[in-house]
Design an enzyme around this catalytic site. Structure first.
Site, mmCIF file in Angstrom:
data_model
loop_
_atom_site.group_PDB
_atom_site.id
_atom_site.type_symbol
_atom_site.label_atom_id
_atom_site.label_comp_id
_atom_site.label_asym_id
_atom_site.label_seq_id
_atom_site.Cartn_x
_atom_site.Cartn_y
_atom_site.Cartn_z
ATOM 1 N N TYR A 55 39.121 47.625 28.188
ATOM 2 C CA TYR A 55 38.628 47.833 29.558
ATOM 3 C C TYR A 55 37.817 49.133 29.674
ATOM 4 O O TYR A 55 37.716 49.689 30.778
ATOM 5 C CB TYR A 55 39.797 47.832 30.538
ATOM 6 N N GLU B 8 33.906 40.812 23.394
ATOM 7 C CA GLU B 8 35.360 40.704 23.596
ATOM 8 C C GLU B 8 36.012 39.836 22.523
ATOM 9 O O GLU B 8 37.121 40.141 22.060
ATOM 10 C CB GLU B 8 35.644 40.153 24.995
ATOM 11 N N LYS C 63 47.488 37.427 31.146
ATOM 12 C CA LYS C 63 47.946 38.812 31.249
ATOM 13 C C LYS C 63 49.479 38.883 31.302
ATOM 14 O O LYS C 63 50.146 37.842 31.454
ATOM 15 C CB LYS C 63 47.309 39.437 32.500
ATOM 16 N N ARG D 213 35.187 31.488 35.010
ATOM 17 C CA ARG D 213 35.267 32.385 36.175
ATOM 18 C C ARG D 213 35.544 31.574 37.448
ATOM 19 O O ARG D 213 36.309 32.010 38.302
ATOM 20 C CB ARG D 213 33.971 33.200 36.320
ATOM 21 N N THR E 170 38.796 38.176 41.887
ATOM 22 C CA THR E 170 39.687 39.213 41.351
ATOM 23 C C THR E 170 40.900 39.408 42.266
ATOM 24 O O THR E 170 42.031 39.512 41.790
ATOM 25 C CB THR E 170 38.915 40.547 41.233
ATOM 26 N N PHE F 270 41.473 52.807 39.379
ATOM 27 C CA PHE F 270 42.610 51.977 38.968
ATOM 28 C C PHE F 270 42.776 51.893 37.448
ATOM 29 O O PHE F 270 43.663 51.189 36.972
ATOM 30 C CB PHE F 270 42.490 50.564 39.565
ATOM 31 N N HIS G 108 42.350 37.090 32.572
ATOM 32 C CA HIS G 108 41.034 37.707 32.345
ATOM 33 C C HIS G 108 40.069 36.636 31.861
ATOM 34 O O HIS G 108 40.459 35.737 31.116
ATOM 35 C CB HIS G 108 41.138 38.791 31.257
ATOM 36 N N ASN H 49 46.752 39.897 38.386
ATOM 37 C CA ASN H 49 46.032 38.661 38.740
ATOM 38 C C ASN H 49 45.977 37.668 37.582
ATOM 39 O O ASN H 49 45.079 36.845 37.493
ATOM 40 C CB ASN H 49 44.641 39.000 39.286
HETATM 41 P P1 IDP Z 1 37.768 40.595 36.922
HETATM 42 O O1 IDP Z 1 39.028 40.545 36.091
HETATM 43 O O2 IDP Z 1 37.793 39.630 38.074
HETATM 44 O O3 IDP Z 1 36.498 40.488 36.097
HETATM 45 P P2 IDP Z 1 37.211 43.460 37.117
HETATM 46 O O4 IDP Z 1 36.441 44.078 38.235
HETATM 47 O O5 IDP Z 1 36.508 43.323 35.793
HETATM 48 O O6 IDP Z 1 37.753 42.045 37.632
HETATM 49 O O7 IDP Z 1 38.525 44.323 36.935
HETATM 50 C C1 IDP Z 1 39.318 44.196 35.769
HETATM 51 C C2 IDP Z 1 40.768 44.116 36.175
HETATM 52 O O8 IDP Z 1 41.154 45.356 36.781
HETATM 53 C C3 IDP Z 1 41.095 43.085 37.256
HETATM 54 O O9 IDP Z 1 41.230 41.767 36.753
HETATM 55 C C4 IDP Z 1 42.392 43.627 37.819
HETATM 56 O O10 IDP Z 1 43.507 43.351 36.962
HETATM 57 C C5 IDP Z 1 42.107 45.124 37.820
HETATM 58 N N1 IDP Z 1 41.500 45.571 39.076
HETATM 59 C C6 IDP Z 1 40.240 45.323 39.534
HETATM 60 N N2 IDP Z 1 40.011 45.901 40.723
HETATM 61 C C7 IDP Z 1 41.167 46.527 41.048
HETATM 62 C C8 IDP Z 1 41.575 47.313 42.183
HETATM 63 O O11 IDP Z 1 40.822 47.553 43.131
HETATM 64 N N3 IDP Z 1 42.871 47.795 42.164
HETATM 65 C C9 IDP Z 1 43.729 47.573 41.118
HETATM 66 N N4 IDP Z 1 43.377 46.845 40.038
HETATM 67 C C10 IDP Z 1 42.127 46.330 40.001
HETATM 68 MG MG MG Z 2 35.855 41.796 34.577
#
Ligand code: IDP
Ligand code: MG
Length: 139
Positions: free
Chosen positions: A51, A128, A11, A87, A93, A59, A117, A114
């Site tokens: 997304y 994807e 990212k 993963r 996350t 968010f 992805h 973070n």
């Molecule tokens: P993942 O990337 O671990 O699969 P997802 O729930 O699919 O997590 O969320 C996609 C992306 O959205 C996350 O990687 C992160 O960048 C962002 N995200 C997820 N939850 C939050 C949140 O509670 N606040 C802000 N950003 C979030």
């Molecule tokens: Mg995800």
């Protein structure tokens, strides 16, 4: 065990912080083969489309802004059980909840920023991969 493909994105924060090499080293050390690679800066609509499953989340707008804020490196990876193994290497996350040694524990700065992805299922990995690559771009 089955040979599987998954999609990963380094990212904008990971690219900006200079984590590309460290992350690829983790992937290669863990026997992931890189089958395709593409560096680009996502438009708002490309990030939003990717997304789309999160479009109702609070968010979402911030996520789209973040994901289009700078270049990303998009990779197709192949390995045994690639989806779940990636993963595991990524970590949770929220980096505060990520296990020691995971990519997010090492490099992520917040639940949003973070650094990486990874597809969450083999089915979503196919979708994807198709979002970013055509058949000719996979080696
Ligand atoms: P993942 O990337 O671990 O699969 P997802 O729930 O699919 O997590 O969320 C996609 C992306 O959205 C996350 O990687 C992160 O960048 C962002 N995200 C997820 N939850 C939050 C949140 O509670 N606040 C802000 N950003 C979030
Ligand atoms: Mg995800």
């Amino acid at each position: 065990m089955s040979l599987e493909r998954t999609l990963t994105i380094i990212k904008p924060d990971g690219v900006e912080q200079g984590n590309i090499g460290d992350i690829i080293q983790v992937l290669e050390k863990n026997h992931f083969k890189i089958k395709a690679a593409k560096m680009l800066q996502l438009t708002n609509s490309a990030a939003g489309g990717f997304y789309a499953v999160h479009r109702e989340r609070s968010f979402f707008n911030d996520l789209v802004r973040y994901m289009s804020s700078g270049p990303v490196l998009i990779l197709v990876l192949e390995a045994e059980n690639a989806v779940s193994r990636l993963r595991d290497l990524m970590g949770a996350t929220d980096p505060r909840k990520a296990a020691e040694g995971t990519i997010r524990k090492r490099f992520a700065t917040s639940i949003e920023k973070n650094v990486i992805h990874g597809s969450d299922s083999a089915e979503n990995a196919k979708i994807e991969i198709g979002y970013f690559f055509n058949a000719l771009e996979l080696v």
